[in-house]
Scaffold this motif. Structure first.
Motif, PDB file in Angstrom:
ATOM      1  N   ALA A 104       0.837  -1.208   0.000  1.00  0.00           N
ATOM      2  CA  ALA A 104       0.000   0.000   0.000  1.00  0.00           C
ATOM      3  C   ALA A 104       0.870   1.255   0.000  1.00  0.00           C
ATOM      4  O   ALA A 104       0.615   2.205  -0.748  1.00  0.00           O
ATOM      5  CB  ALA A 104      -0.926  -0.014   1.206  1.00  0.00           C
ATOM      6  N   LEU A 105       1.906   1.270   0.828  1.00  0.00           N
ATOM      7  CA  LEU A 105       2.731   2.471   0.964  1.00  0.00           C
ATOM      8  C   LEU A 105       3.677   2.680  -0.217  1.00  0.00           C
ATOM      9  O   LEU A 105       4.222   3.765  -0.380  1.00  0.00           O
ATOM     10  CB  LEU A 105       3.531   2.409   2.268  1.00  0.00           C
ATOM     11  N   LYS A 107       2.838   3.073  -3.074  1.00  0.00           N
ATOM     12  CA  LYS A 107       2.166   3.969  -4.041  1.00  0.00           C
ATOM     13  C   LYS A 107       2.163   5.419  -3.540  1.00  0.00           C
ATOM     14  O   LYS A 107       1.288   6.192  -3.869  1.00  0.00           O
ATOM     15  CB  LYS A 107       0.709   3.515  -4.239  1.00  0.00           C
ATOM     16  N   LEU A 108       3.146   5.780  -2.738  1.00  0.00           N
ATOM     17  CA  LEU A 108       3.108   7.102  -2.084  1.00  0.00           C
ATOM     18  C   LEU A 108       3.545   8.270  -2.961  1.00  0.00           C
ATOM     19  O   LEU A 108       3.485   9.403  -2.519  1.00  0.00           O
ATOM     20  CB  LEU A 108       4.001   7.074  -0.838  1.00  0.00           C
ATOM     21  N   ASN A 110       2.291   9.957  -5.437  1.00  0.00           N
ATOM     22  CA  ASN A 110       1.287  10.638  -6.255  1.00  0.00           C
ATOM     23  C   ASN A 110       1.030  12.043  -5.708  1.00  0.00           C
ATOM     24  O   ASN A 110       0.467  12.190  -4.638  1.00  0.00           O
ATOM     25  CB  ASN A 110       0.000   9.795  -6.236  1.00  0.00           C
ATOM     26  N   LYS A 112      -1.072  14.241  -6.622  1.00  0.00           N
ATOM     27  CA  LYS A 112      -2.426  14.723  -6.881  1.00  0.00           C
ATOM     28  C   LYS A 112      -3.214  15.014  -5.594  1.00  0.00           C
ATOM     29  O   LYS A 112      -4.142  15.806  -5.580  1.00  0.00           O
ATOM     30  CB  LYS A 112      -3.157  13.662  -7.709  1.00  0.00           C
ATOM     31  N   HIS A 113      -2.815  14.336  -4.509  1.00  0.00           N
ATOM     32  CA  HIS A 113      -3.611  14.425  -3.297  1.00  0.00           C
ATOM     33  C   HIS A 113      -3.504  15.753  -2.559  1.00  0.00           C
ATOM     34  O   HIS A 113      -4.292  16.046  -1.694  1.00  0.00           O
ATOM     35  CB  HIS A 113      -3.199  13.303  -2.345  1.00  0.00           C
ATOM     36  N   LEU A 114      -2.466  16.571  -2.881  1.00  0.00           N
ATOM     37  CA  LEU A 114      -2.239  17.792  -2.093  1.00  0.00           C
ATOM     38  C   LEU A 114      -3.225  18.900  -2.471  1.00  0.00           C
ATOM     39  O   LEU A 114      -3.366  19.251  -3.628  1.00  0.00           O
ATOM     40  CB  LEU A 114      -0.815  18.286  -2.305  1.00  0.00           C
ATOM     41  N   ARG A 115      -3.909  19.426  -1.473  1.00  0.00           N
ATOM     42  CA  ARG A 115      -4.823  20.542  -1.701  1.00  0.00           C
ATOM     43  C   ARG A 115      -4.183  21.825  -1.206  1.00  0.00           C
ATOM     44  O   ARG A 115      -3.384  21.799  -0.292  1.00  0.00           O
ATOM     45  CB  ARG A 115      -6.126  20.358  -0.900  1.00  0.00           C
ATOM     46  N   ASN A 116      -4.589  22.939  -1.753  1.00  0.00           N
ATOM     47  CA  ASN A 116      -4.186  24.267  -1.272  1.00  0.00           C
ATOM     48  C   ASN A 116      -2.671  24.437  -1.253  1.00  0.00           C
ATOM     49  O   ASN A 116      -2.151  25.217  -0.487  1.00  0.00           O
ATOM     50  CB  ASN A 116      -4.710  24.538   0.148  1.00  0.00           C
ATOM     51  N   LYS A 117      -1.969  23.676  -2.096  1.00  0.00           N
ATOM     52  CA  LYS A 117      -0.511  23.702  -2.034  1.00  0.00           C
ATOM     53  C   LYS A 117       0.048  25.074  -2.393  1.00  0.00           C
ATOM     54  O   LYS A 117       1.032  25.524  -1.825  1.00  0.00           O
ATOM     55  CB  LYS A 117       0.064  22.634  -2.982  1.00  0.00           C
ATOM     56  N   ASN A 118      -0.577  25.748  -3.366  1.00  0.00           N
ATOM     57  CA  ASN A 118      -0.007  27.013  -3.848  1.00  0.00           C
ATOM     58  C   ASN A 118      -0.708  28.252  -3.305  1.00  0.00           C
ATOM     59  O   ASN A 118      -0.531  29.341  -3.823  1.00  0.00           O
ATOM     60  CB  ASN A 118      -0.024  27.026  -5.380  1.00  0.00           C
ATOM     61  N   LYS A 119      -1.571  28.075  -2.304  1.00  0.00           N
ATOM     62  CA  LYS A 119      -2.303  29.236  -1.771  1.00  0.00           C
ATOM     63  C   LYS A 119      -1.395  30.138  -0.975  1.00  0.00           C
ATOM     64  O   LYS A 119      -0.516  29.652  -0.280  1.00  0.00           O
ATOM     65  CB  LYS A 119      -3.450  28.766  -0.892  1.00  0.00           C
TER      66      LYS A 119
ATOM     67  N   LYS B   5       0.995  28.245   8.051  1.00  0.00           N
ATOM     68  CA  LYS B   5       0.221  27.303   7.238  1.00  0.00           C
ATOM     69  C   LYS B   5       0.625  25.891   7.635  1.00  0.00           C
ATOM     70  O   LYS B   5       1.795  25.511   7.532  1.00  0.00           O
ATOM     71  CB  LYS B   5       0.549  27.557   5.772  1.00  0.00           C
ATOM     72  N   ASP B  35      -5.065  25.699   5.116  1.00  0.00           N
ATOM     73  CA  ASP B  35      -3.860  24.888   5.295  1.00  0.00           C
ATOM     74  C   ASP B  35      -3.594  24.017   4.072  1.00  0.00           C
ATOM     75  O   ASP B  35      -4.416  23.925   3.167  1.00  0.00           O
ATOM     76  CB  ASP B  35      -4.032  23.987   6.525  1.00  0.00           C
ATOM     77  N   GLU B  36      -2.424  23.382   4.096  1.00  0.00           N
ATOM     78  CA  GLU B  36      -2.091  22.442   3.031  1.00  0.00           C
ATOM     79  C   GLU B  36      -2.624  21.075   3.470  1.00  0.00           C
ATOM     80  O   GLU B  36      -2.165  20.534   4.480  1.00  0.00           O
ATOM     81  CB  GLU B  36      -0.575  22.396   2.873  1.00  0.00           C
ATOM     82  N   VAL B  37      -3.597  20.596   2.750  1.00  0.00           N
ATOM     83  CA  VAL B  37      -4.311  19.408   3.232  1.00  0.00           C
ATOM     84  C   VAL B  37      -4.082  18.197   2.323  1.00  0.00           C
ATOM     85  O   VAL B  37      -4.193  18.304   1.109  1.00  0.00           O
ATOM     86  CB  VAL B  37      -5.835  19.680   3.309  1.00  0.00           C
ATOM     87  N   SER B  38      -3.771  17.075   2.932  1.00  0.00           N
ATOM     88  CA  SER B  38      -3.711  15.813   2.193  1.00  0.00           C
ATOM     89  C   SER B  38      -4.823  14.911   2.729  1.00  0.00           C
ATOM     90  O   SER B  38      -4.911  14.709   3.931  1.00  0.00           O
ATOM     91  CB  SER B  38      -2.391  15.096   2.438  1.00  0.00           C
ATOM     92  N   GLU B  58      -9.633  14.124  -5.327  1.00  0.00           N
ATOM     93  CA  GLU B  58      -8.327  14.696  -5.004  1.00  0.00           C
ATOM     94  C   GLU B  58      -7.850  14.088  -3.682  1.00  0.00           C
ATOM     95  O   GLU B  58      -7.975  14.691  -2.620  1.00  0.00           O
ATOM     96  CB  GLU B  58      -8.478  16.204  -4.863  1.00  0.00           C
ATOM     97  N   ALA B  59      -7.341  12.878  -3.764  1.00  0.00           N
ATOM     98  CA  ALA B  59      -6.915  12.203  -2.528  1.00  0.00           C
ATOM     99  C   ALA B  59      -5.797  11.218  -2.842  1.00  0.00           C
ATOM    100  O   ALA B  59      -5.682  10.734  -3.976  1.00  0.00           O
ATOM    101  CB  ALA B  59      -8.087  11.458  -1.907  1.00  0.00           C
ATOM    102  N   LEU B  60      -4.995  10.965  -1.827  1.00  0.00           N
ATOM    103  CA  LEU B  60      -3.979   9.924  -1.966  1.00  0.00           C
ATOM    104  C   LEU B  60      -4.661   8.626  -1.548  1.00  0.00           C
ATOM    105  O   LEU B  60      -5.111   8.497  -0.412  1.00  0.00           O
ATOM    106  CB  LEU B  60      -2.795  10.229  -1.043  1.00  0.00           C
ATOM    107  N   ARG B  63      -4.060   1.216  -0.995  1.00  0.00           N
ATOM    108  CA  ARG B  63      -4.940   0.036  -0.990  1.00  0.00           C
ATOM    109  C   ARG B  63      -4.311  -1.152  -0.275  1.00  0.00           C
ATOM    110  O   ARG B  63      -3.195  -1.555  -0.603  1.00  0.00           O
ATOM    111  CB  ARG B  63      -5.235  -0.355  -2.440  1.00  0.00           C
TER     112      ARG B  63
END
Lengths: 119, 234
Positions: A104-105, A107-108, A110, A112-119, B5, B35-38, B58-60, B63
């Protein structure tokens, strides 16, 4: 003359000895396990074909009847086997968890999962 | 409050949650926009489309190829969150029973340095809507957790918790079943970490009421804690 119960034990034991041999040949079990199971089934055949032998176990364990001694010995033997199987399963479960987590780990990577990275 | 942040990881352990997972993932971002959220989804060997539903968001998404249980899923999520260098790690259920609007209430005490561990306590809002079997089990397990950890929490089994990342450098979590919640609290309390509770409300409906812990998992938690105690881990 062979009685029906002796025939039953003989047949089942021979089938199980054959199975143990095949498992060993295939490499599914090691030599120690194969010898252990073959000895166990062979002992059952000998005891079933020569019931007076059970008198010895009765005398050794101090029980009134041979059947009591066999029951005690059987219970002890299967308790030991159960304990080893339980320990083995616990160990396998722990190892399985580690392997599944590693997969599982892996696949770390990626982003794509980061939100608000460039705010 | 500090304007720093923070890097926040929200861990969602999921087992057969195809109906709710998308909605839960989407709801998180809108409440943590400073914040920077994962969002880390750990699909614990689901037999339905949970993995692909989560993957489209939009998620890591990690599985487990086979189902290992909630504790194992949380530990995988925890490992991932630590690898991402998170400042704050949040555990949240993926069946939609937790309200995303409670997220800020949960993480603010950590941001402000008032707590290391924050529990979203259902008991502080009267455990509204909680089914009786869960209510009784929760009371007993919370009592046991407090006894072993010398703590005074009101809802040890809540799946909605936040942690300062350094917490897991001080405590070693080993339980791979539902007992993980009690284990973390007991070890955190014994390590002298600051534990705080904030009131949360949970949504119980036909779908969520029968998910999660039951009488058998309660017995499993009890035995796991007993095992930890006998091994001298707690």
């Amino acid at each position: 003359m062979i009685l029906p119960y002796q025939l039953l034990i003989l047949c089942v034991s021979l089938i199980m000895m054959y199975s143990a041999f095949i498992y060993y040949k295939r490499g599914d079990i090691d030599l120690f396990s194969a010898v252990f199971w073959l000895t166990l089934w062979l002992a059952l055949i000998i005891i079933s074909l020569a019931p007076p032998l059970t008198l010895l176990s009765s005398k050794l364990l101090g029980t009134l009847r041979p059947l009591d001694a066999l029951t005690i010995l059987g219970f002890l033997l299967f308790s030991i086997i159960m304990f080893h199987m339980y320990s083995w399963l616990s160990k396998m479960k722990k190892q399985l968890n580690e392997v599944v987590r590693e997969i599982a780990l892996s696949k770390l990577s990626n982003p794509k999962h980061l939100r608000n990275k460039n705010k | 409050m500090s304007k720093k942040k923070f890097r926040i990881s929200v861990v969602l352990p999921a087992f057969n949650e195809e109906k709710t997972i998308k909605k839960v993932i989407r709801s998180i971002g809108s409440w943590l926009n400073q914040d920077e959220v994962s969002v880390i989804v750990v699909d614990d060997g689901s037999r339905d489309n949970t993995f692909f539903e989560a993957k489209s968001e939009e998620a890591l998404v990690l599985r487990h190829v086979v189902n290992l249980g909630i504790g194992a899923a949380l530990l995988t999520g925890l490992n991932a969150a630590e690898s991402l260098g998170s400042d704050i790690i949040v555990f949240m259920d993926s069946d939609g029973q937790h309200r995303p609007e409670d997220l800020t209430r949960l993480i603010n005490p950590i941001k402000e340095g008032k707590a290391d561990v924050v529990i979203g306590s259902r008991a502080l809002t009267g455990s509204k809507g909680m089914p009786l079997h869960k209510h009784v089990g929760n009371k007993f397990l919370t009592w046991l957790t407090n006894l072993l950890g010398k703590s005074k929490v009101t809802d040890s089994q809540s799946g909605f918790k936040a942690f300062r990342s350094g917490v897991f450098k001080k405590i070693n979590v080993t339980c791979e079943n539902y007992a993980v919640h009690s284990e973390i609290l007991i070890k955190a309390s014994r390590a002298g970490l600051k534990i705080m509770e904030v009131p949360i409300e949970t949504r119980y409906d036909e779908y969520t009421a029968w998910k999660g812990t039951n009488v058998f998992s309660g017995i499993e938690i009890f035995l796991s804690l007993l095992n930890l105690k006998l091994r001298g881990e707690i």
